[in-house]
Design a protein around this motif. Structure first.
Motif, PDB file in Angstrom:
ATOM      1  N   ALA A  83       3.558  -1.786  -2.380  1.00  0.00           N
ATOM      2  CA  ALA A  83       3.741  -1.944  -0.935  1.00  0.00           C
ATOM      3  C   ALA A  83       3.217  -0.732  -0.171  1.00  0.00           C
ATOM      4  CB  ALA A  83       5.213  -2.176  -0.616  1.00  0.00           C
ATOM      5  N   SER A  84       3.513   0.457  -0.693  1.00  0.00           N
ATOM      6  CA  SER A  84       3.044   1.668  -0.020  1.00  0.00           C
ATOM      7  C   SER A  84       1.528   1.741  -0.009  1.00  0.00           C
ATOM      8  CB  SER A  84       3.618   2.903  -0.726  1.00  0.00           C
ATOM      9  OG  SER A  84       5.028   2.946  -0.601  1.00  0.00           O
ATOM     10  N   LEU A  85       0.907   1.343  -1.112  1.00  0.00           N
ATOM     11  CA  LEU A  85      -0.560   1.364  -1.181  1.00  0.00           C
ATOM     12  C   LEU A  85      -1.168   0.344  -0.222  1.00  0.00           C
ATOM     13  CD1 LEU A  85      -0.990   1.671  -5.054  1.00  0.00           C
ATOM     14  CD2 LEU A  85      -1.016   3.503  -3.348  1.00  0.00           C
ATOM     15  N   VAL A  86      -0.548  -0.833  -0.147  1.00  0.00           N
ATOM     16  CA  VAL A  86      -1.029  -1.854   0.789  1.00  0.00           C
ATOM     17  C   VAL A  86      -0.875  -1.368   2.221  1.00  0.00           C
ATOM     18  CG1 VAL A  86      -0.561  -4.170   1.714  1.00  0.00           C
ATOM     19  CG2 VAL A  86      -0.633  -3.803  -0.768  1.00  0.00           C
ATOM     20  N   ALA A  87       0.280  -0.794   2.534  1.00  0.00           N
ATOM     21  CA  ALA A  87       0.535  -0.330   3.904  1.00  0.00           C
ATOM     22  C   ALA A  87      -0.471   0.729   4.321  1.00  0.00           C
ATOM     23  CB  ALA A  87       1.956   0.213   4.009  1.00  0.00           C
ATOM     24  N   ARG A  88      -0.750   1.675   3.430  1.00  0.00           N
ATOM     25  CA  ARG A  88      -1.693   2.733   3.773  1.00  0.00           C
ATOM     26  C   ARG A  88      -3.102   2.183   3.983  1.00  0.00           C
ATOM     27  NH1 ARG A  88       1.748   6.049   0.457  1.00  0.00           N
ATOM     28  NH2 ARG A  88       0.562   5.736  -1.456  1.00  0.00           N
ATOM     29  N   SER A  89      -3.460   1.196   3.186  1.00  0.00           N
ATOM     30  CA  SER A  89      -4.812   0.639   3.309  1.00  0.00           C
ATOM     31  C   SER A  89      -4.992  -0.131   4.611  1.00  0.00           C
ATOM     32  CB  SER A  89      -5.114  -0.277   2.125  1.00  0.00           C
ATOM     33  OG  SER A  89      -4.422  -1.509   2.234  1.00  0.00           O
ATOM     34  N   ARG A  90      -3.887  -0.595   5.182  1.00  0.00           N
ATOM     35  CA  ARG A  90      -3.956  -1.406   6.401  1.00  0.00           C
ATOM     36  C   ARG A  90      -3.381  -0.687   7.612  1.00  0.00           C
ATOM     37  NH1 ARG A  90      -5.065  -6.611   4.841  1.00  0.00           N
ATOM     38  NH2 ARG A  90      -4.289  -7.536   6.770  1.00  0.00           N
ATOM     39  N   SER A  91      -3.044   0.587   7.434  1.00  0.00           N
ATOM     40  CA  SER A  91      -2.432   1.374   8.514  1.00  0.00           C
ATOM     41  C   SER A  91      -1.221   0.653   9.094  1.00  0.00           C
ATOM     42  CB  SER A  91      -3.455   1.668   9.622  1.00  0.00           C
ATOM     43  OG  SER A  91      -4.530   2.426   9.107  1.00  0.00           O
ATOM     44  N   ALA A  92      -0.446   0.042   8.201  1.00  0.00           N
ATOM     45  CA  ALA A  92       0.736  -0.698   8.629  1.00  0.00           C
ATOM     46  C   ALA A  92       1.945   0.215   8.718  1.00  0.00           C
ATOM     47  CB  ALA A  92       1.021  -1.840   7.657  1.00  0.00           C
TER      48      ALA A  92
END
Length: 302
Positions: A76-85
């Motif tokens: 989740a953290s990796l996804v969030a960082r990749s999408r600036s979420a």
């Protein structure tokens, strides 16, 4: 998680969950079980991550929550960082479907409390603890010495003709469906993504002989099939429950716990890299994140 463990073995079974919690107590930094958050900006996606240890990434560096054994390098953290979420991460090791709507332990609120009408994206990995998979693995390890080339675990759980794990997966389906309905009620505008479990055992069913993988050769194919049944149930519930399913099994085939260090994305019962036993290491979490990112990109929303 104890429902499948005979009472005579309850005091001495090696459970993956027990090893996970013991190691986590030693390695995780002190702190509360408050949700991990990534600060929001005006136009960022409001993302809430829910789920169990395969989502929280216990012992994977860096641990940011000692109670839930949560990593800031989980998928989740990796996804969030990749999408600036803007990420609110309430994933927690040991979580079951019941912990979505009730406190898991002192200081750990119900995970769905993190949702609101402004939530844009939800990911969830859940169900493994409902079927008692850690205890199943512990029981399998205990039985191996009696028949290392046979399938004592399959005999134990399915020898009577009724496969207890298949039944547990079926029993968990309605619980997952109820969780998805609750997510939609609390976050009616959110895109909901059910993230499946990665490939834990050799996909070809051929096992490995190792002190760090104490499983009988004939049980690998059966355990593989039980995981596939769990993932199939999750995909089915996602389809019927207005959610998207992300297959993390196929992208991780060939990197199971039998593979040598460096190729292995799922650690053994005695991990060589920072991760919980029979859980993704940092590379495994990254592979899961890649599958989620690809699925989000294919559909284009959020």
């Amino acid at each position: 998680m104890r429902r499948f463990l005979p009472a005579s073995r309850a005091g001495r079974a090696l459970t993956v969950g027990a090893a996970l919690l013991s190691a986590g107590a030693a390695l995780a930094p002190a702190g509360s079980a408050a949700a991990s958050t990534v600060p929001a900006s005006r136009h960022t996606v409001d993302y809430v991550a829910l789920g169990d240890s395969y989502a929280s990434a216990p012992l994977v560096p860096t641990q940011v929550d000692a109670t839930c054994l949560r990593s800031d390098s989980n998928y989740a953290s990796l996804v969030a960082r990749s999408r600036s979420a803007s990420l609110t991460d309430v994933t927690c090791s040991g979580a079951t479907t019941a912990d979505m709507t009730a406190s898991q332990t002192e200081g750990v609120p119900a995970q769905l409390d993190a949702l609101n009408r402004g939530t844009d994206l939800v990911t969830i990995t859940i169900g493994g603890n409902d079927i008692g998979f850690s205890t199943v693995l512990g029981t399998c390890a205990q039985l191996t010495s009696a028949d290392p080339t046979g399938s004592p675990c399959r005999t134990h759980f399915a020898g009577s003709g009724d496969d207890q794990i298949t039944q547990a997966v079926a029993d968990t389906g309605p619980k997952v469906a109820k969780v998805l309905r609750s997510i939609h009620r609390r976050a009616p505008h959110a895109r909901v993504v059910v993230v499946g479990y990665p490939d834990l055992f050799p996909d070809d069913g051929v096992g490995c002989t190792s002190k760090t993988v104490p499983l009988a050769m004939g049980d690998f194919a059966w355990l593989r099939d039980k995981e596939k049944e769990l993932n199939s149930m999750l995909a089915r519930q996602a389809r019927h429950g207005g959610a998207q399913y992300v297959n993390t099994y196929t992208p991780t085939v060939g990197h199971d716990l039998c593979k040598p260090s460096g190729e292995r994305w799922i650690e053994t019962f005695a991990p060589e890299t920072p991760a919980a036993p029979v859980h993704p290491n940092a590379t495994g979490e990254s592979a899961m994140a890649g599958a989620v990112k690809a699925a989000l990109a294919r559909h284009g929303r959020h």
